[in-house]
Enzyme design. Structure first.
Site, PDB file in Angstrom:
ATOM      1  N   ARG A   1     -40.110  34.908  21.830  1.00  0.00           N
ATOM      2  CA  ARG A   1     -39.181  34.141  20.998  1.00  0.00           C
ATOM      3  C   ARG A   1     -37.735  34.577  21.253  1.00  0.00           C
ATOM      4  NH1 ARG A   1     -41.119  34.350  15.467  1.00  0.00           N
ATOM      5  NH2 ARG A   1     -42.207  32.374  15.888  1.00  0.00           N
TER       6      ARG A   1
ATOM      7  N   LYS B   1     -48.429  34.788  17.682  1.00  0.00           N
ATOM      8  CA  LYS B   1     -49.602  34.657  16.811  1.00  0.00           C
ATOM      9  C   LYS B   1     -49.850  33.198  16.429  1.00  0.00           C
ATOM     10  CE  LYS B   1     -47.797  37.824  14.048  1.00  0.00           C
ATOM     11  NZ  LYS B   1     -46.778  38.436  14.913  1.00  0.00           N
ATOM     12  N   THR B   2     -48.788  32.481  16.064  1.00  0.00           N
ATOM     13  CA  THR B   2     -48.929  31.062  15.730  1.00  0.00           C
ATOM     14  C   THR B   2     -49.344  30.259  16.950  1.00  0.00           C
ATOM     15  OG1 THR B   2     -47.247  31.254  14.005  1.00  0.00           O
ATOM     16  CG2 THR B   2     -47.741  29.036  14.794  1.00  0.00           C
TER      17      THR B   2
ATOM     18  N   THR C   1     -47.495  40.567  10.034  1.00  0.00           N
ATOM     19  CA  THR C   1     -46.686  41.618  10.653  1.00  0.00           C
ATOM     20  C   THR C   1     -46.890  42.938   9.922  1.00  0.00           C
ATOM     21  OG1 THR C   1     -44.808  40.999   9.248  1.00  0.00           O
ATOM     22  CG2 THR C   1     -44.926  39.993  11.433  1.00  0.00           C
TER      23      THR C   1
ATOM     24  N   ASP D   1     -50.322  32.031   7.910  1.00  0.00           N
ATOM     25  CA  ASP D   1     -49.325  32.991   8.378  1.00  0.00           C
ATOM     26  C   ASP D   1     -48.916  33.897   7.219  1.00  0.00           C
ATOM     27  OD1 ASP D   1     -47.649  34.234  10.153  1.00  0.00           O
ATOM     28  OD2 ASP D   1     -46.141  32.646  10.193  1.00  0.00           O
TER      29      ASP D   1
END
Length: 340
Positions: free
Chosen positions: A220, A67-68, A161, A112
């Protein structure tokens, strides 16, 4: 405990430099999420042709899926600046007003964990997102008066999330809402191969495939596991990541062939052994393994649901026959004629 898990998608301190060096810079470099990429590409090209900022965008999904990264790609593709912050970091309405009034035309503000934004701060965003002004109350009591401050047209890109925890008034002000899904195995192989190439790691196709399979569909986690296996290969395997080396290294790290770790196993074992396969409520399950309910709900459950090891029912969590098979436990079939 969540942040310490090797297979948690949540960021750890060690991930910061790694994420920065491996993060794709353009949509063309971004792997996977094909439907999402196509929609973003159309939105970017249309906005550039009109000379307008992008519509406000909300990304949601499990942590570690990009997302980032997508927020930074949007800024790069639109050739604008990006200001990054998070919901918990903005404590007062004045902080949000200061952030918004400092933005230049067409800038992107990335927030975020927007579900953790305080409600009084969130209300400042409403008029800013719709009409590009903020209302600001100065003084107190009888001297209190409201001021309207204009802000330059901007794009709010938010990530969460916990989509259900974003308030309805805020959700309704986003032009587009996109869910990020877990990556398929082919995309994960491409991501691992790209990361290995950037980090100048020698990895055979078998090792890459094994890493991709155990990365829980999360880039990640793949990059984190790649770093661990690289260290193991450097010490005991002539600096080459093979399938055998990957299996040995991840075995020592207690990551099984589907990417489940000891906490995932404890969740499934508890449901099966202590609660006869379920159903069992989240709080009861968390207490039975001395774990935080948020850890189970945010980190364990999404992937266990994805691989078909867990079902959510109105009465609680239930282990599926696939979970029994994976753990090597005989599935107790209901008696013949049972309605269950």
């Amino acid at each position: 405990m969540t942040a310490e898990r090797l297979v948690s998608g949540k960021p750890r301190a060690e991930d910061r430099s790694l994420d920065t060096s491996l993060r794709p810079r353009t949509l063309a470099e971004y792997v996977g999420q094909h439907a999402l990429k196509d929609n973003l590409d159309i939105a970017i090209r249309a906005a550039r042709q009109r000379g307008d900022p992008l519509d406000h965008i909300l990304f949601y999904g499990p942590p570690g899926l990009g997302k980032t990264t997508l927020a930074n790609i949007l800024a790069a593709e639109m050739a604008v600046r990006i200001k990054t912050t998070s919901g918990p970091a903005i404590e007062r309405p004045g902080d949000m007003v200061a952030t918004l009034t400092q933005l230049q035309k067409d800038d992107i503000l990335f927030v975020d964990e927007i579900h953790r934004l305080h409600r009084v701060v969130e209300e400042v965003l409403y008029s800013a997102m719709e009409d590009f002004f903020v209302s600001w109350v100065i003084d107190k009591g009888l001297k209190a008066r409201s001021m309207n401050l204009s802000v330059k047209p901007f794009t709010l890109v938010a990530a969460t999330t916990r989509y259900g925890m974003v308030s309805s008034p805020l959700r309704d002000r986003f032009g587009t809402v996109h869910r990020l899904e877990f990556y398929d195995e082919e995309s994960m192989r491409t991501i691992v191969e790209r990361s290995a190439r950037i980090l100048e790691i020698e990895a055979e196709p078998g090792g890459i495939a094994e890493l991709a399979r155990r990365s829980r569909g999360t880039p990640r986690i793949a990059n984190r596991l790649l770093k661990r296996v690289r260290d193991y290969a450097q010490v005991v395997a002539d600096n080459v990541i093979t399938r055998e080396v990957t299996i040995e290294a991840l075995g020592k790290l207690e990551v099984d062939d589907l990417g489940l770790d000891k906490i995932d196993h404890r969740v499934l074992d508890s449901i099966i052994e202590k609660f006869s396969g379920g159903p069992v409520g989240l709080d009861t399950l968390a207490a039975s393994i001395s774990e935080d309910p948020d850890t189970i709900e945010d980190v364990c459950e999404p992937y266990l649901l994805q691989v078909g090891f867990l079902d959510r029912t109105p009465r609680g969590r239930v282990a599926t026959p696939r979970a029994y098979e994976h753990l090597g436990i005989r599935y107790p079939r209901p008696p013949q004629g049972s309605l269950l």
